[in-house]
Design a protein around this motif. Structure first.
Motif, PDB file in Angstrom:
ATOM      1  N   SER A 183       0.814  -1.221   0.000  1.00 43.00           N
ATOM      2  CA  SER A 183       0.000   0.000   0.000  1.00 43.00           C
ATOM      3  C   SER A 183       0.849   1.274   0.000  1.00 43.00           C
ATOM      4  O   SER A 183       1.718   1.451   0.848  1.00 43.00           O
ATOM      5  N   VAL A 210      -4.033   2.436   9.611  1.00 38.89           N
ATOM      6  CA  VAL A 210      -3.747   1.264   8.782  1.00 38.89           C
ATOM      7  C   VAL A 210      -3.746   0.035   9.693  1.00 38.89           C
ATOM      8  O   VAL A 210      -2.841  -0.133  10.510  1.00 38.89           O
ATOM      9  N   ARG A 246      -4.328  -4.347  10.211  1.00 40.85           N
ATOM     10  CA  ARG A 246      -4.069  -5.604   9.518  1.00 40.85           C
ATOM     11  C   ARG A 246      -4.781  -6.740  10.243  1.00 40.85           C
ATOM     12  O   ARG A 246      -4.973  -6.691  11.453  1.00 40.85           O
ATOM     13  N   ALA A 285       4.916  -6.443   8.681  1.00 40.77           N
ATOM     14  CA  ALA A 285       4.569  -5.337   7.785  1.00 40.77           C
ATOM     15  C   ALA A 285       5.859  -4.733   7.251  1.00 40.77           C
ATOM     16  O   ALA A 285       6.936  -4.899   7.828  1.00 40.77           O
ATOM     17  N   GLU A 327       2.817  -1.737   4.484  1.00 39.42           N
ATOM     18  CA  GLU A 327       2.252  -2.881   3.789  1.00 39.42           C
ATOM     19  C   GLU A 327       1.905  -4.026   4.740  1.00 39.42           C
ATOM     20  O   GLU A 327       2.766  -4.500   5.477  1.00 39.42           O
ATOM     21  N   ALA A 328       0.658  -4.461   4.712  1.00 35.23           N
ATOM     22  CA  ALA A 328       0.279  -5.688   5.408  1.00 35.23           C
ATOM     23  C   ALA A 328       0.969  -6.856   4.733  1.00 35.23           C
ATOM     24  O   ALA A 328       0.982  -6.961   3.501  1.00 35.23           O
ATOM     25  N   THR A 359      -5.859  -5.782   4.849  1.00 31.63           N
ATOM     26  CA  THR A 359      -5.477  -4.446   5.293  1.00 31.63           C
ATOM     27  C   THR A 359      -6.749  -3.605   5.311  1.00 31.63           C
ATOM     28  O   THR A 359      -7.594  -3.715   4.410  1.00 31.63           O
TER      29      THR A 359
END
Length: 281
Positions: A156, A219, A221, A227, A255-256, A276
């Motif tokens: 992401s 954000v 998860r 991550a 980022e997940a 996510t």
């Protein structure tokens, strides 16, 4: 009136356009990649480089690329970085709208050509749940008779206006590997940015926040203890493809993932869902 329609980009890529009272969004069939999500009356929540020209066969530099069935470089240097899913055309399998909440499902048929990269009996799906909150779920099913191991990430990209003003929070108690070294213990809860940052976190809590001049992005998860936090900074920005020299100033990736000791091991018949969940706080 709310709508979910299939359209074509001027460069030939097909995408799904979503317009409801909750949000506007755009999801490309190539890579099952969302590149635009804007909650009603709020700023967009995803970043894309203006240098990207949306060419077929090239993953979009922004939004949420799907890294599958491996994250980063493969042990075979001839295999594509971050897997092959982000450059393949997926199929839109299901579309559902109830009270203007939209659910979309995309699946990928692994071609005979790609079985040289991934000779396993698996099914992979990406689901999107779109309201004023964006939820993206990467689903893996092992439909074979052997155990399957993979790594993956929902890569992401977030718009943060000014990297020098960004404070990322929610990292207390974690550890990370950076530039192939570590693991290092996280020093405090916050991360600020003064150089290239390329951290793979593990033992990480389920939610982080990005504090930007425009507001706070939350954000979260699910089914992920790892991550990735990334900003290329000055030097790397100059040689990244589809990326302007100054782009590092206005973006960050959080980022997940399922990587390192958090890698995904699927026994026959098992299913795993990595999600996510992104919103303005």
């Amino acid at each position: 009136m709310a709508s979910v329609t299939t359209k074509k980009h001027p460069n030939g890529l097909d995408y799904v356009d979503v317009d409801t009272r909750f949000c506007k969004a755009r999801i490309f069939l190539q890579g099952a990649q969302i590149d635009f999500f804007q909650p009603a009356d709020k700023a967009p929540l995803l970043w894309v480089s203006e240098a990207d020209d949306y060419q077929p066969g090239s993953g979009i530099r922004g939004g949420i690329p799907v890294c599958w069935p491996w994250f980063g470089m493969h042990s075979n240097p001839d295999f594509p970085q971050h897997g092959f899913a982000r450059t393949r055309v997926w199929s839109l399998r299901n579309t559902r709208m109830a009270n203007e909440a939209v659910e979309l499902s995309f699946t990928l048929n692994v071609s005979e050509q790609d079985k040289r990269f991934w000779p396993h009996d698996t099914e992979v799906e990406v689901r999107f749940h779109l309201t004023e909150v964006l939820k993206v779920t990467l689903v893996n099913r092992n439909v074979g008779q052997e155990t399957v191991t993979l790594t993956q990430a929902l890569h992401s990209y977030f718009p943060i206006q000014d990297i020098h003003s960004l404070v990322a929070k929610g990292f207390s108690g974690a550890k990370y590997i950076e530039f192939g070294e570590g693991p290092y213990p996280q020093d405090g809860d916050e991360v600020t940015f003064t150089r290239e940052t390329d951290r793979v976190y593990t033992d990480l809590g389920p939610m982080q926040t990005l504090h930007t001049p425009e507001g706070v992005i939350e954000v979260a998860r699910e089914n992920s203890q790892s991550a990735v936090l990334w900003n290329p900074w000055i030097d790397k920005s100059k040689w990244l493809t589809r990326f302007n020299d100054e782009d590092y100033l206005s973006m960050v990736c959080l980022e997940a993932a399922n990587v390192l000791e958090d890698k995904l091991v699927l026994e026959p018949g098992q299913t795993h869902e990595l999600s996510t969940i992104i919103r303005w706080k």
